[in-house]
Motif scaffolding. Structure first.
Motif, mmCIF file in Angstrom:
data_model
loop_
_atom_site.group_PDB
_atom_site.id
_atom_site.type_symbol
_atom_site.label_atom_id
_atom_site.label_comp_id
_atom_site.label_asym_id
_atom_site.label_seq_id
_atom_site.Cartn_x
_atom_site.Cartn_y
_atom_site.Cartn_z
ATOM 1 N N LEU A 257 50.943 31.219 65.255
ATOM 2 C CA LEU A 257 51.137 32.220 66.305
ATOM 3 C C LEU A 257 50.282 33.468 66.103
ATOM 4 O O LEU A 257 50.266 34.343 66.963
ATOM 5 C CB LEU A 257 52.621 32.633 66.358
ATOM 6 C CG LEU A 257 53.618 31.495 66.619
ATOM 7 C CD1 LEU A 257 55.049 32.027 66.533
ATOM 8 C CD2 LEU A 257 53.351 30.857 67.974
ATOM 9 N N TYR A 258 49.582 33.550 64.970
ATOM 10 C CA TYR A 258 48.769 34.746 64.710
ATOM 11 C C TYR A 258 47.570 34.787 65.641
ATOM 12 O O TYR A 258 46.900 33.778 65.859
ATOM 13 C CB TYR A 258 48.284 34.760 63.255
ATOM 14 C CG TYR A 258 47.241 35.830 62.996
ATOM 15 C CD1 TYR A 258 47.596 37.171 62.932
ATOM 16 C CD2 TYR A 258 45.902 35.493 62.850
ATOM 17 C CE1 TYR A 258 46.648 38.145 62.721
ATOM 18 C CE2 TYR A 258 44.936 36.464 62.626
ATOM 19 C CZ TYR A 258 45.314 37.786 62.561
ATOM 20 O OH TYR A 258 44.356 38.768 62.352
ATOM 21 N N ARG A 259 47.296 35.967 66.192
ATOM 22 C CA ARG A 259 46.116 36.187 67.017
ATOM 23 C C ARG A 259 45.318 37.348 66.428
ATOM 24 O O ARG A 259 45.876 38.427 66.205
ATOM 25 C CB ARG A 259 46.511 36.498 68.462
ATOM 26 C CG ARG A 259 47.239 35.350 69.151
ATOM 27 C CD ARG A 259 46.329 34.146 69.342
ATOM 28 N NE ARG A 259 47.026 33.019 69.975
ATOM 29 C CZ ARG A 259 47.614 32.042 69.309
ATOM 30 N NH1 ARG A 259 47.616 32.036 67.983
ATOM 31 N NH2 ARG A 259 48.239 31.057 69.948
ATOM 32 N N PRO A 260 44.032 37.151 66.158
ATOM 33 C CA PRO A 260 43.242 38.215 65.557
ATOM 34 C C PRO A 260 43.012 39.361 66.542
ATOM 35 O O PRO A 260 43.188 39.185 67.756
ATOM 36 C CB PRO A 260 41.920 37.520 65.211
ATOM 37 C CG PRO A 260 41.827 36.400 66.210
ATOM 38 C CD PRO A 260 43.247 35.944 66.423
ATOM 39 N N PRO A 261 42.625 40.537 66.051
ATOM 40 C CA PRO A 261 42.332 41.659 66.951
ATOM 41 C C PRO A 261 41.150 41.340 67.854
ATOM 42 O O PRO A 261 40.380 40.406 67.601
ATOM 43 C CB PRO A 261 42.011 42.805 65.981
ATOM 44 C CG PRO A 261 41.593 42.132 64.712
ATOM 45 C CD PRO A 261 42.402 40.874 64.634
ATOM 46 N N GLY A 262 40.979 42.136 68.903
ATOM 47 C CA GLY A 262 39.953 41.860 69.897
ATOM 48 C C GLY A 262 38.534 42.108 69.419
ATOM 49 O O GLY A 262 37.585 41.602 70.013
#
Length: 284
Positions: A257-262
């Motif tokens: 579920l981890y999403r890296p920063p933009g």
């Protein structure tokens, strides 16, 4: 193909594993293996506080993307990678890498070190102590800059001149993260004689014997943070309070579920050392 474990390679050194934790890659190497490979580029030492800043600071993430090696400076990084099935060989802290580096090169006149960081006078104490241990002037310069050093271009220029004049081939910087990594990344093109850069936090204090390390049993059991909080609470309480989110982010990473920063970060950057992605299924 896996976005969690990959293989890195360098000519003459074969291949080794890198494991991803959040948006950073960690090299699975022992301290002797790190020292053997550390002949150029920037070495950073990953801990939960670094991971906090890597979610928020594009300049810090850009510096990490350009590092030639990233070690695990924390038992929590080491344990987290093991928990989520991306185990690395061991914890490799900056406070162990630095003495291993200067002892390994004790009789190598081509290696000359500059200490940058710590309070006024402390870096010079570290210089004297390390040279006494090694038996030669392997540390050729030391400087404790002002608190606002990284934002003062005139002072930065003066320090760069000092480093270049010293003939140093290795710059060990202890300014605290993310300052030390960002400063090295932005200015290293101005120091052509320096081949190796290390961001090491409080290690210069340790080498000066100005600050005592936690007892070995606390280090082995991941309790160094407790020792630091007790001995220097004003310095560390904010750092440990804000890194509590580390545990939630690791759980999210484990669950996919981890999403890296933009902004660009090591997770999305082209690998500097040309690693190949590991196609072996990840072990739980």
């Amino acid at each position: 193909m896996s976005d969690k474990i990959r293989l890195a390679s360098r000519p003459g050194f074969g291949t080794w594993q890198q494991s991803r934790l959040l948006n950073a890659w960690v090299d699975s190497l022992t301290i002797p293996e790190i020292i053997d490979r550390l002949d150029e580029g920037m070495l950073f030492t990953l801990n939960p506080d670094h991971l906090y800043h890597l979610q928020r600071n594009p300049a810090f993430a850009a510096a990490y993307s350009d590092a030639v090696m990233v070690s695990s400076d924390s038992k929590y990084v080491y344990w987290a990678l093991g928990l989520i099935g991306r185990k690395i060989k061991c914890k490799t802290s900056g406070s162990d890498i630095v003495p291993a580096y200067y002892k390994h090169h004790a009789n190598n006149p081509d290696v000359r070190i500059f200490f940058l960081g710590a309070r006024p006078g402390v870096a010079q104490q570290a210089l004297t102590r390390v040279n006494g241990i090694v038996g030669r002037d392997i540390v050729v310069g030391a400087h404790g800059p002002s608190f606002n050093f990284v934002n003062d271009e005139a002072e930065s220029a003066a320090v760069i001149d000092m480093i270049n004049a010293s003939g140093a081939t290795c710059l060990i910087v202890g300014l605290g993260a993310p300052k030390q990594e960002v400063w090295m990344h932005r200015h290293r093109h101005l120091m052509p004689g320096v081949k190796v850069y290390m961001g090491v936090g409080a290690v210069i204090d340790y080498e000066a014997d100005a600050v005592k390390r936690a007892p070995a049993w606390m280090n082995r059991n991941g309790l160094e943070w407790v020792y630091r909080m007790v001995t220097e609470p004003r310095r560390y309480w904010r750092r440990y309070a804000r890194t509590m989110e580390f545990f939630w982010l690791v759980l999210a990473d484990w669950l996919g579920l981890y999403r890296p920063p933009g902004f660009p970060s090591p997770m999305t950057a082209t690998p500097r050392s040309g690693p190949q992605t590991d196609s072996t299924p990840e072990r739980a």
